[in-house]
Motif scaffolding. Structure first.
Motif, PDB file in Angstrom:
ATOM      1  N   GLU A   1       0.823  -1.206   0.000  1.00 23.59           N
ATOM      2  CA  GLU A   1       0.000   0.000   0.000  1.00 23.59           C
ATOM      3  C   GLU A   1       0.863   1.265   0.000  1.00 23.59           C
ATOM      4  N   TYR A   2       2.060   1.172   0.531  1.00 21.86           N
ATOM      5  CA  TYR A   2       2.957   2.341   0.590  1.00 21.86           C
ATOM      6  C   TYR A   2       3.116   2.987  -0.788  1.00 21.86           C
ATOM      7  N   PHE A   3       3.114   2.164  -1.850  1.00 19.47           N
ATOM      8  CA  PHE A   3       3.411   2.669  -3.183  1.00 19.47           C
ATOM      9  C   PHE A   3       2.201   3.282  -3.890  1.00 19.47           C
ATOM     10  N   ARG A   4       1.138   3.525  -3.148  1.00 23.89           N
ATOM     11  CA  ARG A   4       0.009   4.266  -3.710  1.00 23.89           C
ATOM     12  C   ARG A   4       0.122   5.718  -3.238  1.00 23.89           C
ATOM     13  N   PHE A   5       0.708   6.530  -4.071  1.00 18.94           N
ATOM     14  CA  PHE A   5       0.950   7.923  -3.720  1.00 18.94           C
ATOM     15  C   PHE A   5      -0.280   8.770  -4.047  1.00 18.94           C
ATOM     16  N   GLY A   6      -0.565   9.729  -3.172  1.00 20.91           N
ATOM     17  CA  GLY A   6      -1.745  10.563  -3.331  1.00 20.91           C
ATOM     18  C   GLY A   6      -1.502  11.783  -4.206  1.00 20.91           C
ATOM     19  N   ASP A   7      -2.568  12.537  -4.451  1.00 19.74           N
ATOM     20  CA  ASP A   7      -2.480  13.727  -5.296  1.00 19.74           C
ATOM     21  C   ASP A   7      -1.509  14.756  -4.719  1.00 19.74           C
ATOM     22  N   ASP A   8      -1.491  14.909  -3.380  1.00 19.86           N
ATOM     23  CA  ASP A   8      -0.582  15.872  -2.761  1.00 19.86           C
ATOM     24  C   ASP A   8       0.872  15.531  -3.083  1.00 19.86           C
ATOM     25  N   PHE A   9       1.191  14.255  -3.118  1.00 20.14           N
ATOM     26  CA  PHE A   9       2.544  13.797  -3.446  1.00 20.14           C
ATOM     27  C   PHE A   9       2.932  14.259  -4.853  1.00 20.14           C
ATOM     28  N   TYR A  10       2.056  14.018  -5.811  1.00 24.62           N
ATOM     29  CA  TYR A  10       2.376  14.377  -7.195  1.00 24.62           C
ATOM     30  C   TYR A  10       2.376  15.889  -7.403  1.00 24.62           C
ATOM     31  N   ARG A  11       1.459  16.577  -6.741  1.00 27.86           N
ATOM     32  CA  ARG A  11       1.461  18.048  -6.851  1.00 27.86           C
ATOM     33  C   ARG A  11       2.749  18.624  -6.295  1.00 27.86           C
ATOM     34  N   SER A  12       3.286  17.999  -5.245  1.00 33.66           N
ATOM     35  CA  SER A  12       4.536  18.478  -4.665  1.00 33.66           C
ATOM     36  C   SER A  12       5.690  18.336  -5.652  1.00 33.66           C
ATOM     37  N   ILE A  13       5.752  17.221  -6.359  1.00 34.92           N
ATOM     38  CA  ILE A  13       6.802  17.061  -7.375  1.00 34.92           C
ATOM     39  C   ILE A  13       6.699  18.179  -8.400  1.00 34.92           C
ATOM     40  N   HIS A  14       5.482  18.422  -8.870  1.00 34.83           N
ATOM     41  CA  HIS A  14       5.271  19.453  -9.884  1.00 34.83           C
ATOM     42  C   HIS A  14       5.638  20.842  -9.362  1.00 34.83           C
ATOM     43  N   ARG A  15       5.277  21.128  -8.121  1.00 32.91           N
ATOM     44  CA  ARG A  15       5.490  22.468  -7.548  1.00 32.91           C
ATOM     45  C   ARG A  15       6.902  22.648  -6.982  1.00 32.91           C
ATOM     46  N   ASP A  16       7.352  21.673  -6.181  1.00 32.05           N
ATOM     47  CA  ASP A  16       8.589  21.862  -5.423  1.00 32.05           C
ATOM     48  C   ASP A  16       9.845  21.399  -6.160  1.00 32.05           C
ATOM     49  N   LEU A  17       9.656  20.650  -7.248  1.00 26.75           N
ATOM     50  CA  LEU A  17      10.799  20.231  -8.082  1.00 26.75           C
ATOM     51  C   LEU A  17      10.621  20.719  -9.514  1.00 26.75           C
ATOM     52  N   GLN A  18       9.985  21.861  -9.660  1.00 28.55           N
ATOM     53  CA  GLN A  18       9.649  22.387 -10.977  1.00 28.55           C
ATOM     54  C   GLN A  18      10.862  22.439 -11.919  1.00 28.55           C
ATOM     55  N   GLU A  19      12.009  22.803 -11.381  1.00 33.13           N
ATOM     56  CA  GLU A  19      13.218  22.921 -12.212  1.00 33.13           C
ATOM     57  C   GLU A  19      14.024  21.627 -12.259  1.00 33.13           C
ATOM     58  N   ASN A  20      13.522  20.599 -11.599  1.00 34.12           N
ATOM     59  CA  ASN A  20      14.312  19.369 -11.476  1.00 34.12           C
ATOM     60  C   ASN A  20      13.565  18.111 -11.913  1.00 34.12           C
ATOM     61  N   TYR A  21      12.467  18.281 -12.640  1.00 34.92           N
ATOM     62  CA  TYR A  21      11.782  17.091 -13.133  1.00 34.92           C
ATOM     63  C   TYR A  21      11.315  17.308 -14.565  1.00 34.92           C
ATOM     64  N   GLU A  22      11.082  16.206 -15.259  1.00 34.90           N
ATOM     65  CA  GLU A  22      10.499  16.210 -16.592  1.00 34.90           C
ATOM     66  C   GLU A  22       9.662  14.934 -16.717  1.00 34.90           C
ATOM     67  N   MET A  23       8.437  15.061 -17.209  1.00 35.94           N
ATOM     68  CA  MET A  23       7.593  13.890 -17.431  1.00 35.94           C
ATOM     69  C   MET A  23       7.738  13.447 -18.886  1.00 35.94           C
ATOM     70  N   PHE A  24       8.221  12.231 -19.089  1.00 30.72           N
ATOM     71  CA  PHE A  24       8.308  11.653 -20.424  1.00 30.72           C
ATOM     72  C   PHE A  24       7.142  10.678 -20.592  1.00 30.72           C
ATOM     73  N   TYR A  25       6.563  10.668 -21.800  1.00 28.27           N
ATOM     74  CA  TYR A  25       5.456   9.749 -22.036  1.00 28.27           C
ATOM     75  C   TYR A  25       5.434   9.299 -23.500  1.00 28.27           C
ATOM     76  N   ALA A  26       4.975   8.053 -23.674  1.00 23.23           N
ATOM     77  CA  ALA A  26       4.905   7.433 -24.995  1.00 23.23           C
ATOM     78  C   ALA A  26       3.459   7.435 -25.464  1.00 23.23           C
ATOM     79  N   VAL A  27       3.240   7.849 -26.709  1.00 20.39           N
ATOM     80  CA  VAL A  27       1.893   7.965 -27.256  1.00 20.39           C
ATOM     81  C   VAL A  27       1.769   7.110 -28.510  1.00 20.39           C
ATOM     82  N   LEU A  28       0.692   6.337 -28.596  1.00 20.77           N
ATOM     83  CA  LEU A  28       0.388   5.541 -29.787  1.00 20.77           C
ATOM     84  C   LEU A  28      -1.071   5.773 -30.152  1.00 20.77           C
TER      85      LEU A  28
END
Length: 345
Positions: A197-224
């Motif tokens: 269950e630990y590996f189910r991260f909530g919305d606050d967790f993901y918002r923090s990555i977006h907000r607090d690591l704005q200059e240190n993250y990039e989301m890569f995604y594959a589209v078909l």
């Protein structure tokens, strides 16, 4: 000699971290903020200043079931003490004695640390503290696009070409809406794999990555054909990249979408002058199918994942074990888990 900072002083925290030549994203306040929100404990930065040696260490301070008694652990990922200066035996020992005394003063009974394979900071710690080697991890050498390609296994090169031929497109960005799609994909994988269950991260967790690591993250995604079939949260700082969390659909897995995604992410790192792209290792440090997948990106990689276990207060440690035994009739105090009083079957 030792200062401890909390993340409410994020600017000072990051200023101290960035003053070390070999710092990485795992030491920044923005990284640990997400895990604080996830409930992993209180992030703290320990900064040591000796005569000609400095050290920095990030840990999560956690409550135990005895009031006023705590333990500590590196945040999810990799960490450990970073040293800068004269690392003579005498200086390392002086740091170690000051660190242990500070932990006891803070009411911290023990510490579990996951060392950083690329920084190899377990090497110096072996001179003052027990270190256990668990397994190998993989990092891609980003010296040049040619180096990235040359180090791929032949089968991985074929899978990347096949994914390209099937029309899979790799995109990247920082749109917050991408995290909603990532969470659905990642949670579905955790369910399929019966993850903790630990590996189910909530919305606050993901918002923090977006907000607090704005200059240190990039989301890569594959589209078909307009559908996202694979995603990875890539973290980067000070010349290093890390594959933080990844998700893939069953169709994306069959089409080698993740192979192409990580390859293109590596080339993106090359373009930005980064030096390594760490993919990590297998589940529980085993050389399993996950490890073999990662190893297909660098046939020459041989990084070592090591951990440290330290007890600062033997009496209180035994008291915690005794209390857990009284609270749980099925508890086995002879297990190898550390700290043993936190073991959950």
């Amino acid at each position: 000699m030792i200062h401890i900072y909390n993340i409410d002083r994020a600017d000072l925290w990051d200023s101290v971290v960035r003053s070390f030549a070999k710092y990485d994203v795992y030491y920044l306040s923005g990284y640990v903020k997400a895990f604080y929100l996830h409930g992993d404990g209180w992030p703290q930065l320990l900064y040591y200043e000796g005569e000609d040696l400095r050290a920095v260490y990030v840990y999560m301070k956690r409550m135990t079931f005895i009031a006023g008694c705590y333990d500590s652990i590196t945040p999810y990922g990799y960490g450990g003490v970073l040293f800068e200066g004269n690392t003579s035996d005498g200086n390392l020992q002086a740091f170690w004695e000051a660190y242990r005394a500070k932990m006891r003063q803070e009411g911290i009974v023990d510490n579990f640390v996951r060392y950083h394979p690329v920084l190899d900071n377990a090497r110096l710690m072996r001179r003052v503290s027990p270190v256990t080697d668990l397994g190998r991890t993989v990092a891609i050498d980003l010296s040049s696009p040619e180096t990235v390609r040359e180090n791929l296994t032949r089968r991985n090169r074929e899978q990347i070409r096949e994914a390209e031929a099937r029309g899979i497109e790799i995109r990247h960005g920082k749109d917050l809406s991408l995290f909603s799609e990532f969470r659905r994909m990642y949670d579905r994988m955790q369910t399929e794999e019966k993850a903790k269950e630990y590996f189910r991260f909530g919305d606050d967790f993901y918002r923090s990555i977006h907000r607090d690591l704005q200059e240190n993250y990039e989301m890569f995604y594959a589209v078909l054909e307009g559908e996202i079939v694979a995603m990875s949260i890539i973290l980067h700082a000070n010349g290093q990249m890390h594959c933080h969390l990844s998700g893939v659909t069953a169709g994306g897995r069959d089409l080698s979408a993740q192979n192409l995604l990580l390859y293109r992410a590596a080339l993106w790192g090359c373009e930005r002058g980064l030096s390594t792209f760490h993919l990590g290792g297998g589940v529980g440090a085993a050389e399993d199918s996950l490890y073999r997948f990662k190893a297909s990106f660098n046939r020459k990689a041989d990084y070592r994942f090591s951990v440290g276990k330290e007890i600062f207060d033997e009496r209180m440690y035994e008291e915690l074990v005794r209390t857990r035994t009284e609270l749980d009739s099925g508890f086995n105090r002879e297990g190898s888990f550390f700290p043993v009083y936190r073991f959950q079957a």
